[in-house]
Motif scaffolding. Sequence first.
Motif: not given
Ligand SMILES: Nc1ncnc2c1ncn2[C@@H]1O[C@H](COP(=O)(O)OP(=O)(O)OP(=O)(O)O)[C@@H](O)[C@H]1O
Length: 270
Positions: A33, A55, A59
Amino acid sequence: MFSRPSPRLRFHPPQPGEELIRFEHLRKAFGPKRVYDDVRLSVHAGETLTVIGGSGTGKSVLLKCLIGLLRQDSGRILFQGQDLSDFREEDFIALRRHVAMVFQGAALFDSLSVGENIAYPLHEHFPDMTPAQVRERVAEKLALVGLPDTEHLKPADLSGGMRKRVGLARAIATNPEVILWDEPTTGLDPVTTETINQLILDMQRQLGCTSIVVTHDMMSAFTVSDRIAMLAHRRIVQVGTPEEMKRSSVPEVRAFLDARKQELEREAAP
Ligand SMILES: Nc1ncnc2c1ncn2[C@@H]1O[C@H](COP(=O)(O)OP(=O)(O)OP(=O)(O)O)[C@@H](O)[C@H]1O
């Protein structure tokens, strides 16, 4: 366990407007990913910059890379011009005295009292503080977030909004220059949301703090931000003032803002 002064972190009090943080050509993937291909973003001292995006666009990962809870695969993060790429855990501990994160779920220690939670980073960063100094600092921060005389309570005794405020009091216990807010208003009622927005503004106006806010909540973003940056397609697609973002013709920004607007209208409908 306690941090020692880090020879790697060269910190000076930020001058208003100086480029404090720069994300340069950041790439990050979790297995197959890909989260970032080429993220570039600058944050200036004294500003409140909000990162928006759908999402899973990364971020929260951006905040975690900045304080060393996650590592980028390539690219650099500069803090006051200093490359954090080769920082070790103890260097990041020193950085977290200046750059503090208010976690999404407050992340309080349930077995500790409110006072002990707030004192925790003081023991970590200032082992020489006397118990009286610690008590005074804890009381000062609790008063600042509007929860005076709650030291003895346990997190389980608190509402969601109070927990967020205790999380903030803990984050600012060390008098950090930069505050990272991960979804500060998610799941809160409108009145508590307004209180948290006001606290974000107060941190800037009263203490001169720099803030990076990650949120889905566009009302909050428009209220607290000097600038807003939008993450999409694994990069920052636009950075601008709230007014510039509202007038944006960048398709990803338009689509995001229109979708959020429709969501808000649906929520407001009887
Ligand atoms: N420690 C981790 N291990 C594996 N995948 C991760 C990890 N941290 C984040 N991800 C993945 O990275 C991507 C971005 O995550 P992040 O939490 O930054 O998203 P976000 O934009 O803050 O989303 P949301 O608004 O839903 O909280 C997602 O697909 C998440 O599943």
